[in-house]
Design a protein around this motif. Sequence first.
Motif, PDB file in Angstrom:
ATOM      1  N   GLY A  34       0.816  -1.203   0.000  1.00  5.60           N
ATOM      2  CA  GLY A  34       0.000   0.000   0.000  1.00  5.60           C
ATOM      3  C   GLY A  34       0.846   1.247   0.000  1.00  5.60           C
ATOM      4  O   GLY A  34       2.083   1.194   0.033  1.00  5.60           O
ATOM      5  N   SER A  37      -0.919   7.350   3.372  1.00  4.02           N
ATOM      6  CA  SER A  37      -1.741   8.509   3.046  1.00  4.02           C
ATOM      7  C   SER A  37      -0.972   9.797   3.328  1.00  4.02           C
ATOM      8  O   SER A  37      -0.386   9.963   4.399  1.00  4.02           O
ATOM      9  CB  SER A  37      -3.034   8.479   3.866  1.00  4.02           C
ATOM     10  N   LYS A  43      -2.536   6.199   8.182  1.00  2.31           N
ATOM     11  CA  LYS A  43      -3.420   5.370   7.358  1.00  2.31           C
ATOM     12  C   LYS A  43      -2.723   4.908   6.083  1.00  2.31           C
ATOM     13  O   LYS A  43      -1.793   5.529   5.590  1.00  2.31           O
ATOM     14  CB  LYS A  43      -4.686   6.157   7.000  1.00  2.31           C
ATOM     15  N   GLU A  45      -3.426   3.558   1.987  1.00  2.00           N
ATOM     16  CA  GLU A  45      -4.394   3.667   0.907  1.00  2.00           C
ATOM     17  C   GLU A  45      -3.886   2.924  -0.327  1.00  2.00           C
ATOM     18  O   GLU A  45      -2.721   2.516  -0.383  1.00  2.00           O
ATOM     19  CB  GLU A  45      -4.669   5.138   0.579  1.00  2.00           C
ATOM     20  N   GLU A  46      -4.773   2.718  -1.298  1.00  2.00           N
ATOM     21  CA  GLU A  46      -4.454   2.021  -2.550  1.00  2.00           C
ATOM     22  C   GLU A  46      -3.822   0.644  -2.287  1.00  2.00           C
ATOM     23  O   GLU A  46      -2.805   0.278  -2.871  1.00  2.00           O
ATOM     24  CB  GLU A  46      -3.520   2.866  -3.422  1.00  2.00           C
ATOM     25  N   CYS A  48      -3.084  -3.324  -2.333  1.00  4.86           N
ATOM     26  CA  CYS A  48      -3.165  -4.387  -3.334  1.00  4.86           C
ATOM     27  C   CYS A  48      -2.502  -5.646  -2.779  1.00  4.86           C
ATOM     28  O   CYS A  48      -1.815  -5.596  -1.751  1.00  4.86           O
ATOM     29  CB  CYS A  48      -2.512  -3.971  -4.657  1.00  4.86           C
ATOM     30  N   ASP A  87     -10.838  -7.690   9.453  1.00  2.00           N
ATOM     31  CA  ASP A  87     -10.094  -7.287   8.257  1.00  2.00           C
ATOM     32  C   ASP A  87      -9.233  -8.426   7.725  1.00  2.00           C
ATOM     33  O   ASP A  87      -9.076  -8.587   6.507  1.00  2.00           O
ATOM     34  CB  ASP A  87      -9.214  -6.075   8.570  1.00  2.00           C
ATOM     35  N   ASP A  96     -12.648  -7.218  -0.817  1.00  2.00           N
ATOM     36  CA  ASP A  96     -12.351  -5.850  -1.245  1.00  2.00           C
ATOM     37  C   ASP A  96     -11.429  -5.168  -0.233  1.00  2.00           C
ATOM     38  O   ASP A  96     -11.837  -4.887   0.900  1.00  2.00           O
ATOM     39  CB  ASP A  96     -13.667  -5.075  -1.377  1.00  2.00           C
ATOM     40  N   SER A  98     -10.384  -2.186  -0.097  1.00  2.00           N
ATOM     41  CA  SER A  98     -10.744  -0.819   0.264  1.00  2.00           C
ATOM     42  C   SER A  98     -11.575  -0.766   1.543  1.00  2.00           C
ATOM     43  O   SER A  98     -11.756   0.312   2.135  1.00  2.00           O
ATOM     44  CB  SER A  98     -11.516  -0.150  -0.875  1.00  2.00           C
ATOM     45  N   LYS A  99     -12.063  -1.927   1.979  1.00  2.00           N
ATOM     46  CA  LYS A  99     -12.919  -1.978   3.167  1.00  2.00           C
ATOM     47  C   LYS A  99     -12.128  -2.220   4.460  1.00  2.00           C
ATOM     48  O   LYS A  99     -12.708  -2.263   5.545  1.00  2.00           O
ATOM     49  CB  LYS A  99     -13.978  -3.065   3.010  1.00  2.00           C
ATOM     50  N   SER A 101      -8.860  -1.447   7.277  1.00  2.00           N
ATOM     51  CA  SER A 101      -8.127  -0.304   7.844  1.00  2.00           C
ATOM     52  C   SER A 101      -6.936  -0.801   8.660  1.00  2.00           C
ATOM     53  O   SER A 101      -7.046  -0.981   9.880  1.00  2.00           O
ATOM     54  CB  SER A 101      -9.061   0.530   8.735  1.00  2.00           C
TER      55      SER A 101
END
Length: 301
Positions: A34, A37, A43, A45-46, A48, A87, A96, A98-99, A101
């Motif tokens: 990832g 941010s 955090k 983001e993005e 994979c 998670d 997914d 994106s869900k 954290s």
Amino acid sequence: HQKLAPLSFRGPYLVREKEGESETLVPAPLNLLGKESESDKSKWEELCRLSPGEKVDCDIGDGVRLPSSKDAQGKKSLFGSYLTFKDLEVVLSGGDLSKISPVKAKDLWDFEFLVGIERGFKTRTALEGLLYSISRVRLEQGISLAVEVDGLEAGMGLQSTLPFGGEGGLAYADKMNGTIKIPDAPELKPSSDGNIRFTLTHLTPVHFKYNWPGPGEEVPGITGSRVISACLERPVWIGGWDSVNNEPLPLKPFLPGGSTWFCEADGDRAEMIGKLSGEKIGEYCEFGFGEIAIGSWNDEQ
């Protein structure tokens, strides 16, 4: 190898108190990548996933499938971050990303650096030349460690304070109800070639008696497995104290939590391998080492 008689442990795992509820945290699987941010450094983001790529010839052999992703550019491993069980289940089942954290270590603890000098037992004065420095981990407010203990006699009480850590400082201990429930494995369905493909993620550090398995070899404790690829970190060296002989135990290399293997096996092994999520493999299992979670990966996308 020290013996625990009837006792066995699970964990330790980090527990976070959030909005009046307790969440158990485990190391993020190392096949996650990832970006940090820019607006909030705590955090990710993005996100994979890495999975086995095309075969290449390299220093560990010919036709090796190294982990890769078309979305990996500019991203880094989540090593040192943690996931809730909820998670983790999303990651294991191919859900997914994106869900989820991920939680960074800096939001869970900080380091405290101290300098000291050794003192003579008889004279109770400082010994010349024996200055030392240490760093201690100080958990943030609302963060604790949870260990599940099996084998205690009925009615056996728990001390409210106990020595904890290398310097034997006091820690507060509280009894919790329930058990540490690792997510169940997703359904492992055979592909067109009749094989199942699964990930094996270490939730606590693991020590294998012999060498770590390479491509095509079996993961110790997972009968019928064949390693295709792996996302591993450098080993952590763990020792301890021999309270019987009053001496330190030798340091041994352990794969850290989050280390992930990509494996395949014959389709008729699906049910057996799926049931291994939450089991322990490797050495020193009774101490809590070697706990695993089973996920899935697809080689036909």
